[in-house]
Every structure is written in C-alpha cells, then in structure tokens.
Enzyme design. Structure first.
Site, mmCIF file in Angstrom:
data_model
loop_
_atom_site.group_PDB
_atom_site.id
_atom_site.type_symbol
_atom_site.label_atom_id
_atom_site.label_comp_id
_atom_site.label_asym_id
_atom_site.label_seq_id
_atom_site.Cartn_x
_atom_site.Cartn_y
_atom_site.Cartn_z
ATOM 1 N N SER A 117 0.719 -1.291 0.010
ATOM 2 C CA SER A 117 0.133 -0.009 0.101
ATOM 3 C C SER A 117 0.813 1.272 -0.121
ATOM 4 C CB SER A 117 -0.949 0.072 1.287
ATOM 5 O OG SER A 117 -1.496 1.322 1.294
ATOM 6 N N TYR A 141 -1.999 0.484 10.207
ATOM 7 C CA TYR A 141 -2.298 -0.336 9.026
ATOM 8 C C TYR A 141 -0.902 -0.134 8.137
ATOM 9 C CZ TYR A 141 -3.741 -1.058 4.257
ATOM 10 O OH TYR A 141 -3.753 -1.622 3.005
ATOM 11 N N LYS A 145 1.926 -3.166 6.645
ATOM 12 C CA LYS A 145 2.377 -3.184 5.238
ATOM 13 C C LYS A 145 3.731 -3.182 4.988
ATOM 14 C CE LYS A 145 -1.680 -4.287 3.182
ATOM 15 N NZ LYS A 145 -1.825 -5.839 2.630
#
Length: 328
Positions: A117, A141, A145
């Site tokens: 991402s 988050y 990643k």
C-alpha cells in the site's frame, strides 16, 4: 502455473482472479469471507474458505491444487480500526503473512506477489512518490504493510522466492457492477452513501497547501490494478525477477477531493455542495505516485481515468443499493 489468490473473493481479489482467469491462468481462491463474496469469482475458479493464519489449511491447499505461485491480498485494511486495534492488525496482517510464507517455503514455491500500500510512505511531502521515497507510515495499517514487505523480502532471500511488492494508491471503480465494492470505507462509496441518505458529501479539511485546499490523491481503477497483478505474476512466471521488485501502482496524476466530488456529482446528477469539516489525523496533503517503474519493469500502465472509475462504481452502487437511491 497455478496461482493461489488469498482474499480472492474480496473487492480487489475477485478482480485479480477474473483478470488472471480471463488471461488463461489457473487460479484458486482462499478467503475467510469476512468481506468476500463467493459470487464475485469467475466460474471454474475454486474457492477454499479459510484464513491465512491457518497453516495446516494452507499446506493442504498448496499441495492439493499444485500451487506454483501466490498472490497475497488477504488483510485487514481500515486505517481507523488499525489505530483502535493495533495488535489485531499486526496479528492478522503480519502474522497471517508469516504463516503463509512458512507454508510457501515448505512447499518449495518460488513466486510470490504481495499486496502492499501507499500507506507505507506516510506523509512524504514530495510532488511524486517514487519507490525510493523514504517510508514512514503514520498508522498501524501502514506499519503492517511495511513490515509485510520486509518479511516478504527476507523470506525471499532465505528460501529462494522471487517476490514482487505492489504498493497500491487509491483504488476505485468496478470491472462489472457485480464486482463493485460493497463496503463504505473508501471515498467514492462513502460519497455515494451520503447522497443515498440524502446528505451532503463531506470534505475533511479545506486548508491544506494544495490548489483548492483539499487533499490530493492518485486514484487507480481496480481493473487496471488487477492487470498490474497479472503483469507481475507473468513477470515472475517467466523468471524475470531475480530476488525482489517493488513497484507503485497508480496513474501518476493527482485529483483533489473537491475535484473528485464534482465528478461524482456530474455522474450521479446530485450536485449538492459538500460540507467542510475538520481535518482527520494522519491525512497527507498530497500522495501521488510515480508510475515509471511499473511501466519499465512490468510493461504496465493504467488505462482508465477518474470518470470511468466513478461511472463504473455508480453502476455497481445502483445494483446493490438502487432501491435506496433518491432521484435528483
């Protein structure tokens, strides 16, 4: 080649499964169906219900389907939830990836595509983000990643696995109405949802250092994103990646939140002005990809524009929510 697609019944995963199957690749999907929809999968693509945290299941699936490559998309991906539940996100995203990589190494699989991402970059403060832009994620988050990329590369070096990490920018649209995003977490369905409830769209902050004061983002059509996965898989299958490759997946063009809402108004016919609220924590003023490496390394370039993303997403929204939509 037979490719296992984890998260294969999800919004992005089903598009990847369709693109690869349409191109003649053999694929099998794994999905825990927490957000996946089995009907999204093309006919003839097997679906195994389960989690990437289940090592025994993974080993069985890899063996029974003679899997020779993996495209790993399964992950939790809501930023606000990751802030509230960081341990859960690390366990699901990093733990699930570690379990999968162990099974892949044990099975002798040598090709792996990882869904990463643009969240790994955080707020870099540059005009165009290249793959060499320093990574400094601003939420759990994004951290998962980035940790996932580190883990993928380390496993690749340890076990002779050729890897590609694809850093997605903002995904929108649908290749067909039935494949549309059914969640209300990304900006396009969030605006649709507001309009459907007879409420004005919201803009979080209009005082950023951008031309119109609203955040600028790089939007990528999900069908283009799926084609990028196909290109990465084929590059790996041909032996074209020695070690690891990391590429941005974006259009290289910035669109402001206000500009996007204007396009949505034109497509839906509901042109009511948005309401402006305070900034959200962690929103970078600008995040636009350099897409040069994807073109050079994968022979891939995005072909669809923002209006096509919105129009296709609206057709999907009408399919799923048409009975609630107000006629302007």
């Amino acid at each position: 080649m037979t490719w296992l697609i984890t998260g294969g019944a999800g919004y992005i995963g089903a598009h990847v499964a369709r693109a690869m199957a349409d191109a003649g690749e053999r694929v099998v999907a794994l999905d825990d169906l927490s957000a996946g929809v089995p009907a999204r999968l093309p006919a003839g693509v097997p679906l195994v219900r389960g989690s990437s945290l289940d090592g025994e299941l993974l080993r069985r699936v890899l063996a029974e389907h003679a899997v020779t490559g993996v495209v790993h998309l399964a992950a939790r991906k809501q930023v606000a939830e990751s802030v509230a539940r960081p341990a859960y996100y690390y366990r699901e995203n990093v733990g699930g990836l570690a379990t999968l990589l162990d099974a892949v190494a044990e099975a002798g699989i040598e090709r792996f595509v990882f869904s990463s991402s643009a969240a790994v970059y955080g707020d870099p403060g540059v005009e165009l983000i290249t793959e060499d832009t320093p990574c400094a994620p601003v939420n759990p988050y994004g951290e998962t990643k980035l940790a996932g990329e580190w883990l993928v590369r380390a496993a690749g070096r340890a076990h002779g696995i050729a890897t590609v990490c694809l850093r997605y920018f903002n995904v929108a649209g649908a290749a067909a109405p039935g494949l549309a995003d059914t969640g209300v977490f990304n900006i396009v369905p969030m605006v649709f949802d507001r309009l459907t409830r007879d409420e004005a769209p919201r803009i979080f902050g209009d005082d950023y250092p951008t031309p119109d004061g609203t955040c600028v983002r790089d939007y990528i059509h999900v069908a283009d994103l799926a084609e990028a996965h196909l290109a990465a898989a084929r590059r790996l299958a041909a032996g074209g990646v020695a070690g690891d490759l990391t590429v941005n997946v974006g259009r290289g063009e910035g669109v402001s939140v206000r500009e996007l809402i204007t396009v949505i108004g034109e497509v839906t016919g509901d042109r009511r002005p948005p309401v402006v609220e305070g900034r959200r924590p962690g929103d970078a003023p600008r995040a636009v990809a350099s897409a040069a490496r994807a073109a050079a390394e994968l022979g891939w370039t995005a072909r669809r524009g923002v209006r096509e993303m919105v129009e296709s997403a609206w057709r999907g929204w009408l399919l799923h929510h048409g009975d609630r939509v107000r006629t302007p």
